[in-house]
Design a protein around this motif. Structure first.
Motif, PDB file in Angstrom:
ATOM      1  N   LEU A  61       0.832  -1.207   0.000  1.00  0.00           N
ATOM      2  CA  LEU A  61       0.000   0.000   0.000  1.00  0.00           C
ATOM      3  C   LEU A  61       0.869   1.262   0.000  1.00  0.00           C
ATOM      4  O   LEU A  61       0.615   2.195  -0.763  1.00  0.00           O
ATOM      5  CB  LEU A  61      -0.921  -0.007   1.215  1.00  0.00           C
ATOM      6  N   VAL A  62       1.901   1.296   0.822  1.00  0.00           N
ATOM      7  CA  VAL A  62       2.785   2.472   0.887  1.00  0.00           C
ATOM      8  C   VAL A  62       3.515   2.657  -0.444  1.00  0.00           C
ATOM      9  O   VAL A  62       3.579   3.773  -0.984  1.00  0.00           O
ATOM     10  CB  VAL A  62       3.785   2.349   2.061  1.00  0.00           C
ATOM     11  N   SER A  64       2.591   1.574  -3.365  1.00  0.00           N
ATOM     12  CA  SER A  64       1.582   1.974  -4.348  1.00  0.00           C
ATOM     13  C   SER A  64       1.228   3.448  -4.201  1.00  0.00           C
ATOM     14  O   SER A  64       1.113   4.171  -5.198  1.00  0.00           O
ATOM     15  CB  SER A  64       0.328   1.116  -4.181  1.00  0.00           C
ATOM     16  N   SER A  65       1.047   3.893  -2.982  1.00  0.00           N
ATOM     17  CA  SER A  65       0.700   5.297  -2.738  1.00  0.00           C
ATOM     18  C   SER A  65       1.804   6.228  -3.242  1.00  0.00           C
ATOM     19  O   SER A  65       1.527   7.251  -3.872  1.00  0.00           O
ATOM     20  CB  SER A  65       0.455   5.539  -1.249  1.00  0.00           C
ATOM     21  N   LEU A  69       1.476   8.889  -6.196  1.00  0.00           N
ATOM     22  CA  LEU A  69       1.884  10.292  -6.010  1.00  0.00           C
ATOM     23  C   LEU A  69       2.878  10.717  -7.080  1.00  0.00           C
ATOM     24  O   LEU A  69       2.798  11.830  -7.610  1.00  0.00           O
ATOM     25  CB  LEU A  69       2.473  10.496  -4.614  1.00  0.00           C
ATOM     26  N   THR A 114      -4.606  -1.085  -3.435  1.00  0.00           N
ATOM     27  CA  THR A 114      -4.601   0.375  -3.352  1.00  0.00           C
ATOM     28  C   THR A 114      -4.928   1.001  -4.704  1.00  0.00           C
ATOM     29  O   THR A 114      -5.756   1.921  -4.787  1.00  0.00           O
ATOM     30  CB  THR A 114      -3.246   0.879  -2.830  1.00  0.00           C
ATOM     31  N   THR A 118      -8.322   3.087  -5.586  1.00  0.00           N
ATOM     32  CA  THR A 118      -8.240   4.410  -6.196  1.00  0.00           C
ATOM     33  C   THR A 118      -9.152   4.491  -7.418  1.00  0.00           C
ATOM     34  O   THR A 118      -9.930   5.442  -7.575  1.00  0.00           O
ATOM     35  CB  THR A 118      -6.785   4.735  -6.587  1.00  0.00           C
ATOM     36  N   ILE A 125      -5.146   9.894  -5.078  1.00  0.00           N
ATOM     37  CA  ILE A 125      -4.312   9.552  -3.928  1.00  0.00           C
ATOM     38  C   ILE A 125      -3.997  10.799  -3.095  1.00  0.00           C
ATOM     39  O   ILE A 125      -3.662  10.696  -1.920  1.00  0.00           O
ATOM     40  CB  ILE A 125      -3.021   8.825  -4.380  1.00  0.00           C
ATOM     41  N   THR A 126      -4.165  11.972  -3.673  1.00  0.00           N
ATOM     42  CA  THR A 126      -3.906  13.234  -2.975  1.00  0.00           C
ATOM     43  C   THR A 126      -5.125  13.744  -2.214  1.00  0.00           C
ATOM     44  O   THR A 126      -5.054  14.809  -1.610  1.00  0.00           O
ATOM     45  CB  THR A 126      -3.458  14.299  -3.992  1.00  0.00           C
ATOM     46  N   ASN A 132      -9.694   9.149   1.387  1.00  0.00           N
ATOM     47  CA  ASN A 132      -8.458   8.934   0.641  1.00  0.00           C
ATOM     48  C   ASN A 132      -8.344   7.432   0.353  1.00  0.00           C
ATOM     49  O   ASN A 132      -8.481   6.608   1.266  1.00  0.00           O
ATOM     50  CB  ASN A 132      -7.267   9.411   1.466  1.00  0.00           C
ATOM     51  N   ALA A 134      -5.922   5.424  -0.121  1.00  0.00           N
ATOM     52  CA  ALA A 134      -4.924   4.690   0.653  1.00  0.00           C
ATOM     53  C   ALA A 134      -5.446   4.390   2.056  1.00  0.00           C
ATOM     54  O   ALA A 134      -5.244   3.290   2.582  1.00  0.00           O
ATOM     55  CB  ALA A 134      -3.616   5.469   0.727  1.00  0.00           C
TER      56      ALA A 134
END
Length: 167
Positions: A61-62, A64-65, A69, A114, A118, A125-126, A132, A134
């Motif tokens: 997940l991190v 992917s985020s 971004l 993730t 989205t 993602i922002t 959000n 994520a």
């Protein structure tokens, strides 16, 4: 009750609960909870499987985020997106060198969950809100692992063993 029958009953009943909760109370995608639930079992179940599954899924997940971004800050061309995804994919492989994260598919499941969340939510993602993607995916991944843990516990509780003594 045999293990397969006990798990059938346990997982079947809890799948009803999970599906009902995610369609009424919890605004998270049921398919992500099911992915995390399966990840729990693939990683061996129990406390160790729970921790490994959550750590791996959230690592994906991190990554992917961060990939999403990076994509959001590029020219949005096919090549720029492809390069960002390639770097994210390479990061997942590198992360799998860590013992706790050594099952690469579990990291990929978190990454894909993730991205899918989205797309499914239509939120960037922002997004600065509880919606959000994520945060939504993270909640679903953890809740899915909890369902895995509970279904294993309940399945084991439903099994019985006959104590056969030969005298």
């Amino acid at each position: 009750m045999k293990q397969s029958d006990a798990y059938t009953l346990s997982i079947g009943m809890l799948a009803v609960v999970d599906t009902w909760l995610t369609s009424t109370v919890l605004p998270i995608p049921v398919w992500v909870t099911f992915i995390a639930w399966a990840s729990f079992f693939v990683l061996g179940g129990g406390t160790a499987g729970f921790l490994k599954s959550v750590a791996s899924n959230l690592t994906g997940l991190v990554i992917s985020s961060l990939t999403l971004l990076a994509i959001a800050t590029t020219s949005n061309t096919a090549m720029a997106i492809a390069l960002c995804v390639g770097i994210g994919s390479a990061a997942m492989v590198q992360a799998s060198k860590i013992k706790l994260l050594d099952v690469l598919p579990a990291i990929v499941w978190g990454f894909a969950s993730t991205v899918g969340t989205t797309v499914a939510t239509g939120k960037a993602i922002t997004t600065l809100a509880p919606s959000n993607p994520a945060l939504v995916a993270a909640a679903a991944l953890v809740i899915g692992a909890v369902f895995g843990f509970v279904s294993e516990w309940l399945g084991n509780a439903l099994m019985f063993r006959r104590d056969v003594r030969l005298n």
